[in-house]
Scaffold this motif. Structure first.
Motif, short mmCIF file in Angstrom:
data_model
loop_
_atom_site.label_atom_id
_atom_site.label_comp_id
_atom_site.label_asym_id
_atom_site.label_seq_id
_atom_site.Cartn_x
_atom_site.Cartn_y
_atom_site.Cartn_z
N VAL A 1 45.41 51.95 55.86
CA VAL A 1 44.35 52.24 54.89
C VAL A 1 44.91 52.20 53.47
CG1 VAL A 1 42.75 54.00 54.06
CG2 VAL A 1 42.98 53.58 56.53
N ARG A 2 46.10 52.78 53.28
CA ARG A 2 46.70 52.77 51.94
C ARG A 2 46.96 51.34 51.47
NH1 ARG A 2 49.51 57.26 54.00
NH2 ARG A 2 51.33 55.97 54.51
N ARG A 3 47.37 50.48 52.36
CA ARG A 3 47.61 49.08 52.00
C ARG A 3 46.31 48.40 51.59
NH1 ARG A 3 52.59 46.73 54.58
NH2 ARG A 3 53.87 48.53 55.15
N GLN A 4 45.26 48.66 52.36
CA GLN A 4 43.96 48.07 52.01
C GLN A 4 43.49 48.56 50.65
OE1 GLN A 4 41.39 49.04 55.27
NE2 GLN A 4 42.27 47.48 56.64
N GLU A 5 43.69 49.85 50.40
CA GLU A 5 43.28 50.40 49.10
C GLU A 5 44.09 49.79 47.96
OE1 GLU A 5 43.82 54.56 49.63
OE2 GLU A 5 41.83 54.88 50.55
N ALA A 6 45.39 49.54 48.22
CA ALA A 6 46.24 48.94 47.19
C ALA A 6 45.74 47.54 46.84
CB ALA A 6 47.69 48.89 47.67
N VAL A 7 45.35 46.74 47.86
CA VAL A 7 44.83 45.39 47.62
C VAL A 7 43.50 45.48 46.87
CG1 VAL A 7 43.94 43.29 48.71
CG2 VAL A 7 46.01 44.39 49.61
N ALA A 8 42.64 46.44 47.28
CA ALA A 8 41.34 46.59 46.61
C ALA A 8 41.52 47.00 45.15
CB ALA A 8 40.50 47.62 47.36
N ASP A 9 42.47 47.91 44.89
CA ASP A 9 42.73 48.34 43.52
C ASP A 9 43.19 47.16 42.66
OD1 ASP A 9 42.02 50.93 44.03
OD2 ASP A 9 44.07 51.64 44.35
N LEU A 10 44.07 46.32 43.23
CA LEU A 10 44.54 45.15 42.50
C LEU A 10 43.37 44.20 42.21
CD1 LEU A 10 47.01 43.67 41.34
CD2 LEU A 10 47.25 42.53 43.56
N GLY A 11 42.48 44.05 43.20
CA GLY A 11 41.30 43.21 43.00
C GLY A 11 40.41 43.72 41.88
N ARG A 12 40.25 45.03 41.80
CA ARG A 12 39.44 45.62 40.72
C ARG A 12 40.10 45.37 39.36
NH1 ARG A 12 38.15 49.53 44.70
NH2 ARG A 12 40.02 50.76 44.21
N ARG A 13 41.41 45.46 39.31
CA ARG A 13 42.10 45.23 38.04
C ARG A 13 41.94 43.78 37.60
NH1 ARG A 13 45.10 48.35 35.44
NH2 ARG A 13 46.61 46.79 34.73
N VAL A 14 41.89 42.86 38.55
CA VAL A 14 41.66 41.45 38.21
C VAL A 14 40.33 41.29 37.50
CG1 VAL A 14 41.18 39.18 39.20
CG2 VAL A 14 43.14 40.51 40.03
N LEU A 15 39.32 42.08 37.93
CA LEU A 15 38.00 42.00 37.32
C LEU A 15 37.94 42.71 35.98
CD1 LEU A 15 35.77 42.64 40.47
CD2 LEU A 15 36.29 40.44 39.41
N THR B 1 46.56 36.31 47.85
CA THR B 1 45.19 35.81 47.73
C THR B 1 44.52 36.35 46.47
OG1 THR B 1 44.98 35.61 50.14
CG2 THR B 1 42.94 35.72 48.86
N VAL B 2 44.70 37.66 46.23
CA VAL B 2 44.13 38.27 45.01
C VAL B 2 44.76 37.66 43.77
CG1 VAL B 2 43.88 40.41 43.70
CG2 VAL B 2 43.55 40.42 46.19
N LEU B 3 46.07 37.48 43.80
CA LEU B 3 46.78 36.93 42.64
C LEU B 3 46.36 35.49 42.39
CD1 LEU B 3 48.79 37.39 40.42
CD2 LEU B 3 50.65 36.94 42.04
N THR B 4 46.18 34.71 43.46
CA THR B 4 45.72 33.32 43.31
C THR B 4 44.35 33.29 42.66
OG1 THR B 4 47.00 32.52 45.21
CG2 THR B 4 45.06 31.23 44.57
N SER B 5 43.48 34.20 43.08
CA SER B 5 42.14 34.27 42.47
C SER B 5 42.24 34.58 40.99
CB SER B 5 41.31 35.35 43.18
OG SER B 5 40.05 35.49 42.57
N ALA B 6 43.13 35.50 40.62
CA ALA B 6 43.31 35.84 39.21
C ALA B 6 43.83 34.65 38.41
CB ALA B 6 44.27 37.02 39.07
N ILE B 7 44.75 33.91 39.00
CA ILE B 7 45.32 32.74 38.32
C ILE B 7 44.24 31.67 38.11
CG2 ILE B 7 46.92 30.80 38.60
CD1 ILE B 7 48.77 32.84 40.08
N GLU B 8 43.42 31.42 39.15
CA GLU B 8 42.36 30.43 39.03
C GLU B 8 41.33 30.86 37.98
OE1 GLU B 8 42.16 27.47 40.32
OE2 GLU B 8 44.09 27.75 41.33
N ASN B 9 41.01 32.16 37.98
CA ASN B 9 40.07 32.66 36.97
C ASN B 9 40.63 32.47 35.56
OD1 ASN B 9 38.27 33.42 38.92
ND2 ASN B 9 38.90 35.57 38.94
N ALA B 10 41.93 32.74 35.41
CA ALA B 10 42.55 32.60 34.10
C ALA B 10 42.55 31.14 33.64
CB ALA B 10 43.99 33.14 34.13
#
Length: 536
Positions: A17-31, A167-176
């Motif tokens: 659960v903590r790992r999932q939350e960490a990925v979700a938090d990173l996703g929110r920061r991307v936004l 995956t989250v980082l790739t999305s951030a790079i593509e958005n940038a």
């Protein structure tokens, strides 16, 4: 070394659960944040902390593609950022990572098993790690990696976690990357840009576009785009609304519009309504980008007017020359008849030369008249059956074909959009030239057609005397002849007329030839529209 094929970890545990939350938090920061460096730094930090690793790194592919450079990471000295690299050639660790979609997992680097640690990692005591490509193997941006200095096997949940962060980082790079492209367009002083909601409400307009209206940005944001000050004419407003609605359905809509500035004066915009979609194909916004082409349109109108005046002059001059020329010919012939008994052979020859010259000048004037009328006297472009056109030209040239024993073969020819009479002139000039310049052998001529992108390319080839490459452009100029009148008759305007007719049809004509090897004239014509075919 092993690849990631370890199955699904147990995500329901507190650690999962903590790992999932960490990925979700990173996703929110991307936004929430726009700084890609901060996001990469956060990604490296969360991976290092979660995996409990000595090093976590984000490497970016160098422009040459032969290495990846460290751009952010945990465990590295500040001076190593941007300087430390890993090679990406064949049979290299980083190269293998970039060329696969699966995470590359190395529980223990071992040179004897064909997997030794790169020098950059070995020098720091790295014994194993997980690395995954950022982007795709077809278009990689770089790689995300985590490495340890104490040997241990990596659990499935470790591999999946690194992959999810990538995956989250790739999305951030593509958005940038998309934002940089959009910013470059948005800030371009030569482009007018608007960002709209799918319903046409204005989200943003760039400064260049705002200079065209007497309004401020706050006054247009939230308004329907077609009701903003750029579109003051009722007819244009309805067009803009229709273009917006089409773009909202996912259609790419090019447009051109004549508009009025607040202080008066016309200007012309040319651009496109471009839909922006999400991963599900839903239109989430519309980008309107256009350029001011007023100056281009002004030059085109001036050129059209100049061409029209030139055509009128050529017609008037040619028409006015005909009457005195007919008078010269008539009086020469009258002189020959009335004083035939008093003229010696030299005088008769001189008169014959003069009459022949006057008649040739008359032919040139007629040809010039025909050349000047290509645009002004042409018929509308309609479906034309080229096979029927070619057959009509064969009949017109029947005597010339029989006298020279010419053989004309043709492939199946298409229907095109054109002026039938003008296309008949093109075929007649090209076939007549092919017969005339056949050399000592009977003319052998072939007519072919093939599709060339959006046009039909028609070719007329012969086996005649050919044309030197240095003369191949000159033959299309008015009154340019490669042979004397005694060698070959003609006005020197036939190929210039062919070029002008083909250009009026939106096509091009070219010549491929070598001396003694024949010549092939190829020209392009527009195909028949589907609507025209249905009507036919």
């Amino acid at each position: 070394m092993t690849d990631s094929s370890r199955g699904d970890p147990e995500s329901a545990t507190p650690a999962g659960v903590r790992r999932q939350e960490a990925v979700a938090d990173l996703g929110r920061r991307v936004l929430e944040i726009d700084d890609l460096d901060d996001i990469r730094r956060d990604a490296a930090a969360v991976v290092a902390e979660t995996i409990d690793a000595a090093y976590a790194s984000v490497f970016e592919l160098c422009p040459e593609g032969d290495a990846v450079a460290l751009c952010e990471g945990v465990g590295w000295a500040e001076e190593q950022l941007g300087a430390a690299t890993l090679p990406t050639g064949p049979d290299t660790y980083a190269g293998d990572v970039l060329r696969t979609t699966e995470p590359v997992v190395v529980d223990e680097f071992d040179a004897q098993n064909d997997r030794s640690a790169p020098d950059l990692l070995a020098d720091r005591g790295v014994v194993g790690g997980i690395a995954v490509v950022l982007g795709s193997p077809d278009d990689p941006w770089g790689l995300l990696s985590v490495h340890v200095t104490e040997q241990r096997p990596f659990a499935d949940r470790d591999v999946l976690f690194v992959r999810n962060v990538a995956t989250v980082l790739t999305s951030a790079i593509e958005n940038a990357k998309m934002e940089r492209r959009f910013d470059a367009i948005f800030d371009d002083p030569n482009i007018l840009v608007g960002l709209l909601e799918p319903d046409g409400s204005v989200l943003d307009i760039n400064e260049t576009a705002m200079e065209y209206v007497d309004a401020d940005l706050e006054g247009v944001v939230g308004e329907p785009f077609w009701k903003t000050p750029w579109w003051t004419d009722d007819g244009v407003q309805s067009d803009v609304k229709a273009w917006t609605e089409r773009a909202a359905t996912g259609e790419y809509v090019p447009f051109e519009a004549d508009l009025t500035r607040p202080g008066g004066g016309w200007y012309t915009l040319e651009g496109v309504f471009r839909p922006v979609t999400n991963d599900d194909g839903e239109v989430v916004s519309i980008i309107v980008s256009d350029r001011d082409i007023t100056e281009r349109r002004r030059r085109e109108r001036e050129l059209e007017a100049s061409n029209e005046r030139l055509a009128q002059f050529a017609y008037a001059a040619s028409h006015d020359l005909q009457e005195p020329l007919r008078m010269v010919t008539s009086y020469l012939q009258l002189l020959e008849r009335r004083y035939a008994d008093e003229l010696d052979s030299d005088a008769e020859e001189f008169i014959a030369f003069a009459v022949d010259g006057a008649e040739r000048m008359g032919d040139m004037i007629d040809a010039l008249l025909e050349y000047s009328r290509v645009e002004t006297r042409g018929e509308p472009l309609e479906p034309v059956d080229l096979e029927a056109t070619l057959e009509a030209v064969r009949r017109d040239l029947e005597l010339q074909i029989e006298e020279t024993d010419a053989e004309i073969t043709a492939d199946s020819l298409p229907r095109v959009r054109g002026d039938e009479n003008q296309l008949r002139q093109v075929f007649q000039n090209l076939l007549s030239n092919a017969i005339q310049y056949s050399g000592d052998e009977p003319p052998r001529i072939r007519v072919t057609a093939e599709r060339a992108d959006s046009m039909w390319r028609v070719s007329v080839g012969d086996e005649g005397i050919g044309i030197d490459p240095g003369d191949q452009e000159r033959v299309f100029e008015v009154f340019q002849r490669l042979h004397s009148h005694e060698e070959h008759s003609g006005t020197g305007i036939g190929l210039a007329l062919c070029r002008r007719i083909v250009e009026r049809h939106g096509g091009e004509i070219r010549l491929d030839s070598e001396p003694g090897e024949g010549a092939t004239f190829s020209f392009t014509l527009p195909p028949v529209d589907e609507g025209d075919e249905d009507a036919g």
